[in-house]
Design a protein around this motif. Structure first.
Motif, short mmCIF file in Angstrom:
data_model
loop_
_atom_site.label_atom_id
_atom_site.label_comp_id
_atom_site.label_asym_id
_atom_site.label_seq_id
_atom_site.Cartn_x
_atom_site.Cartn_y
_atom_site.Cartn_z
N PHE A 75 3.08 26.58 67.34
CA PHE A 75 4.46 26.10 67.30
C PHE A 75 5.24 26.86 66.23
O PHE A 75 4.74 27.10 65.12
CB PHE A 75 4.49 24.60 66.98
N PHE A 76 6.47 27.26 66.60
CA PHE A 76 7.47 27.80 65.67
C PHE A 76 8.73 27.01 65.86
O PHE A 76 9.12 26.73 67.02
CB PHE A 76 7.81 29.28 65.94
N ASN A 77 9.37 26.60 64.78
CA ASN A 77 10.67 25.93 64.98
C ASN A 77 11.71 26.98 65.36
O ASN A 77 11.49 28.20 65.32
CB ASN A 77 11.08 25.18 63.71
N LYS A 78 12.87 26.48 65.80
CA LYS A 78 13.91 27.38 66.35
C LYS A 78 14.36 28.43 65.34
O LYS A 78 14.59 29.59 65.68
CB LYS A 78 15.12 26.55 66.78
N ARG A 79 14.45 28.08 64.08
CA ARG A 79 14.91 29.04 63.06
C ARG A 79 13.92 30.19 62.92
O ARG A 79 14.31 31.35 62.78
CB ARG A 79 15.11 28.34 61.72
N MET A 80 12.62 29.88 63.04
CA MET A 80 11.62 30.94 62.94
C MET A 80 11.62 31.79 64.20
O MET A 80 11.42 33.01 64.13
CB MET A 80 10.24 30.33 62.71
N VAL A 81 11.80 31.14 65.35
CA VAL A 81 11.88 31.90 66.61
C VAL A 81 13.05 32.86 66.56
O VAL A 81 12.94 34.03 66.95
CB VAL A 81 12.00 30.94 67.81
N ASP A 82 14.22 32.39 66.08
CA ASP A 82 15.38 33.28 65.97
C ASP A 82 15.14 34.42 64.99
O ASP A 82 15.62 35.54 65.20
CB ASP A 82 16.61 32.47 65.54
N PHE A 83 14.41 34.15 63.92
CA PHE A 83 14.16 35.19 62.92
C PHE A 83 13.22 36.26 63.48
O PHE A 83 13.49 37.46 63.34
CB PHE A 83 13.55 34.56 61.66
N LEU A 84 12.10 35.83 64.12
CA LEU A 84 11.11 36.79 64.61
C LEU A 84 11.55 37.45 65.91
O LEU A 84 11.10 38.54 66.25
CB LEU A 84 9.76 36.10 64.83
N GLY A 85 12.39 36.72 66.67
CA GLY A 85 12.79 37.23 67.99
C GLY A 85 11.73 37.01 69.05
O GLY A 85 11.77 37.66 70.08
N LEU A 86 10.80 36.11 68.81
CA LEU A 86 9.78 35.77 69.80
C LEU A 86 9.27 34.36 69.50
O LEU A 86 9.28 33.92 68.35
CB LEU A 86 8.63 36.75 69.79
N ASP A 87 8.84 33.67 70.59
CA ASP A 87 8.29 32.33 70.47
C ASP A 87 6.78 32.41 70.66
O ASP A 87 6.23 33.48 70.96
CB ASP A 87 8.93 31.43 71.53
N VAL A 88 6.13 31.29 70.52
CA VAL A 88 4.67 31.28 70.63
C VAL A 88 4.21 31.78 72.00
O VAL A 88 3.28 32.61 72.08
CB VAL A 88 4.12 29.86 70.35
N PRO A 89 4.82 31.33 73.10
CA PRO A 89 4.38 31.85 74.41
C PRO A 89 4.55 33.37 74.51
O PRO A 89 3.80 34.02 75.27
CB PRO A 89 5.27 31.12 75.41
N GLU A 125 15.87 13.17 67.61
CA GLU A 125 16.48 13.35 66.29
C GLU A 125 15.55 14.13 65.37
O GLU A 125 15.98 15.04 64.64
CB GLU A 125 16.76 11.97 65.69
N LEU A 126 14.24 13.83 65.39
CA LEU A 126 13.29 14.55 64.57
C LEU A 126 13.19 16.02 64.98
O LEU A 126 13.05 16.92 64.15
CB LEU A 126 11.92 13.87 64.64
N SER A 127 13.23 16.24 66.32
CA SER A 127 13.17 17.62 66.81
C SER A 127 14.37 18.42 66.33
O SER A 127 14.24 19.57 65.90
CB SER A 127 13.10 17.61 68.34
N GLN A 128 15.53 17.81 66.40
CA GLN A 128 16.72 18.50 65.89
C GLN A 128 16.61 18.75 64.38
O GLN A 128 17.02 19.81 63.88
CB GLN A 128 17.97 17.66 66.19
N LEU A 129 16.08 17.76 63.68
CA LEU A 129 15.92 17.92 62.24
C LEU A 129 14.99 19.08 61.92
O LEU A 129 15.26 19.90 61.03
CB LEU A 129 15.37 16.62 61.65
N ILE A 130 13.88 19.20 62.66
CA ILE A 130 12.92 20.30 62.43
C ILE A 130 13.58 21.65 62.69
O ILE A 130 13.38 22.61 61.94
CB ILE A 130 11.68 20.09 63.31
N ASN A 131 14.38 21.70 63.74
CA ASN A 131 15.02 22.97 64.07
C ASN A 131 16.16 23.32 63.12
O ASN A 131 16.52 24.49 62.99
CB ASN A 131 15.54 22.95 65.51
N MET A 132 16.74 22.32 62.49
CA MET A 132 17.88 22.57 61.59
C MET A 132 17.45 22.78 60.15
O MET A 132 18.27 23.17 59.31
CB MET A 132 18.86 21.38 61.66
N VAL A 133 16.20 22.51 59.83
CA VAL A 133 15.72 22.75 58.46
C VAL A 133 15.91 24.22 58.13
O VAL A 133 15.52 25.09 58.93
CB VAL A 133 14.23 22.35 58.34
#
Length: 692
Positions: free
Chosen positions: A87-101, A64-72
């Motif tokens: 770490f980047f939450n999902k919204r930041m990953v979608d914005f930048l188009g890349l994840d930490v790895p 639930e917390l993970s979903q909350l972080i990604n939905m903020v």
């Protein structure tokens, strides 16, 4: 974290920070002796079966917390103490188009990759600020532009705080990055709008000020401030300019108290006002200004602020003053014009009369009703209908009004007036007003009547003068043959009285007496016919022959005066149809005048009378008589009847000569010679001769 054996020999791998916290919490609950994650402590085997529900609940909580972080609706991220992203939450990953790895690339660190996503204009400040915070441990706060996956940069408001362990050492950096691009553009648009508004307020050619209350400083636009700097020497030293201070510095001393009272009443009553006053300019002169003050209210009607606008109206005030002076001057001029001036409406109602007319009528200019009533009763009863008809027609048609009529003066006397009126039209051609003038011509009318009576009397006198002129003409022309008769009678008497009597010469003289008597009768007959304009009997005559006869007739008298006659007569001149007696009289008059002009004056040299005749062009014969006398002193009057310079002259000779020549269709004139004497010439037309 490293992989290892968990509870009951279960293995686990790297988990999220939330998961790590949950696991740590579980272990802490199971065994109070266990420490935080990262501390290597011995793990005691425990029963999992009893704690399994707790773990499941914690796992649900973790999800639930993970979903909350990604939905903020913001970008959440985490950095190592050295600044490496973990770490980047999902919204930041979608914005930048890349994840930490995705940031693990050869030759570049994750931090460098993160800095590359920042706008080039903001990257250096972002790197410096972040490094400073990593070193000092202070909070990170900054606005910058972050590149979206599609390459578009958007403004972000970013904040990050460090998480520390019990020893105070930074374990992680947690940050939040909120998209404020729309807000930044709105703020930029607002700044541009405010800038444009400020520029407009500063550029507008008026002075603007605002104030919240009398106790607060006043805001002035740039035009106001520039004026203050030019006028008030220490304006820059005034930190909070207030109304009272500026009133004392700028406004004309006589106007300042009234302006201050008006402003106080305005602020107390809550109503706007308009003031006019004089204030100081940079050249030391005072100019008129108009200040308009209005309140701005909120929705509840409470006054939030007061606004004022000051306009320079000095030119307008001076123009109005000049206009008032001009109006007074024109009013005085209208009143002083020595004529009656008036004004009518398009319907014919009297709305204005100048002072001259009011004095004439005996009315009060201020009483408009009296003015209208008097205008209905001022015309002479015999002229009322005519004036009403003509004026009514002009009001309908718009044509000019012009006529004569009689107006009653205040003492009841009627006087003649010459009235004129013209319409004043609007641009569309419609009549706005009628302006009229009536000039007193009573004296002129009476003078014209007296002149008419005098003209009638003059006409009767002219008739009598004409009779006198006729009598004088007859006496003048008959005088010569009568004088010849007297002279011949005396000669005849001498011949008969001689011893012995000379009968032959007496007979010749008697024949001359008969000839002269007949000549006198012919002269009288011709003159009467001339003045009656009766048909005249003309014969074809040789002009040179007539000249010879006259010269022979006057030869003795001319020779006795020592005067020589020279003739220059063109031969073979065509005959002219003329009245022989009348033309001979003209020759006689001209020759006698020339002889008398040389006989009565002291003339040096030869006294010669020159007579010439020639063909003048092709349609007339010209005869000239030139003397060597003194000439004509009043050349312009020699042909006037009864004008003479001779002691015993009648002044009719030349007048009669001109009448005779003009009756023959010719022209007679005179001119003084360049040296001395005068020349009298006349022409006789040939056309009349040829037609006859």
């Amino acid at each position: 974290m490293r992989c290892g054996k968990g509870i009951a020999g279960l293995s686990y791998s790297m988990i999220s920070p939330t998961q790590t916290s949950i696991e740590s919490g579980i272990r802490s609950v199971e065994d109070p002796q266990l420490c935080f994650v990262g501390q290597e402590q011995p793990i005691m085997p425990i029963e999992i079966q009893d704690h399994k529900p707790v773990v499941e609940a914690l796992r649900d909580r973790e999800q639930e917390l993970s979903q909350l972080i990604n939905m903020v609706p913001s970008h959440l991220w985490r950095l190592t103490p050295e600044g490496e992203p973990t770490f980047f939450n999902k919204r930041m990953v979608d914005f930048l188009g890349l994840d930490v790895p995705d940031m693990d690339r050869r030759g570049k660190s994750r931090l460098e990759m993160l800095v590359e996503t920042v706008h080039p204009d903001d990257a250096a400040e972002f790197r410096d600020t972040l490094n400073r915070c990593l070193v000092s441990g202070e909070h990170f706060t900054m606005r910058y532009r972050l590149r979206r996956a599609d390459g578009l940069y958007r403004w972000m408001s970013s904040r990050a705080e460090p998480m520390r362990n019990h020893a105070g050492r930074i374990v992680h950096w947690y940050g939040l990055c909120h998209d404020i691009d729309d807000q930044m553009h709105a703020e930029e648009a607002l700044r541009r709008s405010q800038q444009q508004l400020q520029q407009m307020i500063d550029a507008v050619p008026v002075r603007i000020w605002s104030i919240t209350s009398l106790d607060d400083p006043v805001y002035f636009n740039k035009r106001y401030q520039d004026h203050f700097r030019a006028v008030i020497a220490d304006f820059e030293a005034i930190e909070d300019p207030r109304i009272e201070t500026l009133l004392q510095e700028l406004i004309y001393p006589e106007d300042a108290p009234e302006v201050q009272r008006t402003l106080l009443n305005c602020f107390e009553s809550g109503r706007g006002t308009v003031m006019r006053f004089r204030w100081l300019e940079k050249d030391g002169a005072y100019r008129w200004a108009e200040c308009r003050v209005e309140p701005r209210r909120d929705q509840d009607g409470t006054i939030v602020q007061w606004y004022g606008v000051s306009l320079d109206i000095d030119d307008e005030v001076r123009a109005q003053e000049a206009l008032r002076n001009r109006e007074r001057e024109l009013s005085l001029l209208v009143d002083m014009v020595p004529s009656n001036l008036w004004r009518l409406t398009p319907e014919g109602e009297t709305t204005l009369a100048n002072k001259h007319m009011a004095d004439f009528l005996g009315v009060d200019l201020q009483d408009k009703r009296q003015l209208a009533v008097v205008f209905d009763t001022i015309f002479h009863p015999d002229d009322v209908d005519a004036v009403s008809d003509v004026l009514g027609r002009c009001l309908k048609t718009g044509e000019l009004f012009s006529m004569k009529y009689r107006l009653r003066r205040h003492d009841g006397v009627y006087r003649w007036m010459s009235g004129r009126a013209e319409p004043l039209r609007a641009p569309d051609g419609g009549i706005v007003q009628w302006f009229g003038l009536c000039h007193d011509i009573d004296d002129q009318v009476h003078a014209e009547e007296a002149l008419r009576r005098a003209s009638e009397q003059l006409a009767r006198a002219t008739q009598a003068a004409s009779l006198a002129e006729l009598s004088a003409s007859i006496a003048h022309e008959v005088n010569q043959p009568l004088a010849a008769i007297v002279a011949n009678s005396q000669a005849c008497h001498r011949w008969l009285s001689a011893a012995p009597p000379n009968v032959e010469r007496a007979k010749i003289t008697a024949e001359r007496i008969t000839r002269d008597a007949n000549s006198a009768a012919d002269v009288v007959s011709r003159i009467r016919a001339l003045f009656r304009q009766a048909p005249q009997t003309r014969s074809s005559e040789d002009v040179n022959h007539l000249i010879g006869e006259v010269c022979r007739l006057m030869a003795d008298g001319i020779a006795a005066k020592g005067i020589r006659v020279e003739t220059d007569l063109e031969p073979n001149l065509p005959p002219v149809a003329l009245d022989r007696v009348q033309v001979q009289q003209v020759f006689l008059n001209l020759v006698r005048n020339g002889v008398e002009a040389m006989d009565g004056a002291m003339v040096d040299g030869a006294r010669t009378l020159q007579i010439s005749s020639r063909r003048d062009a092709i349609d007339a014969i010209r005869i000239e008589v030139r003397d060597a006398g003194t000439g004509f002193e009043h050349a312009e009057r020699v042909f006037e009847p009864f004008f003479t310079t001779k002691q015993n002259g009648m002044g009719m000779g030349l007048a009669i000569c001109r009448s005779i020549i003009e009756s023959h269709g010719g022209r007679l004139w005179m001119a003084n010679n360049e040296t001395r004497g005068a020349t009298v010439a006349f022409t006789l037309p040939l056309k009349a001769s040829e037609s006859s």
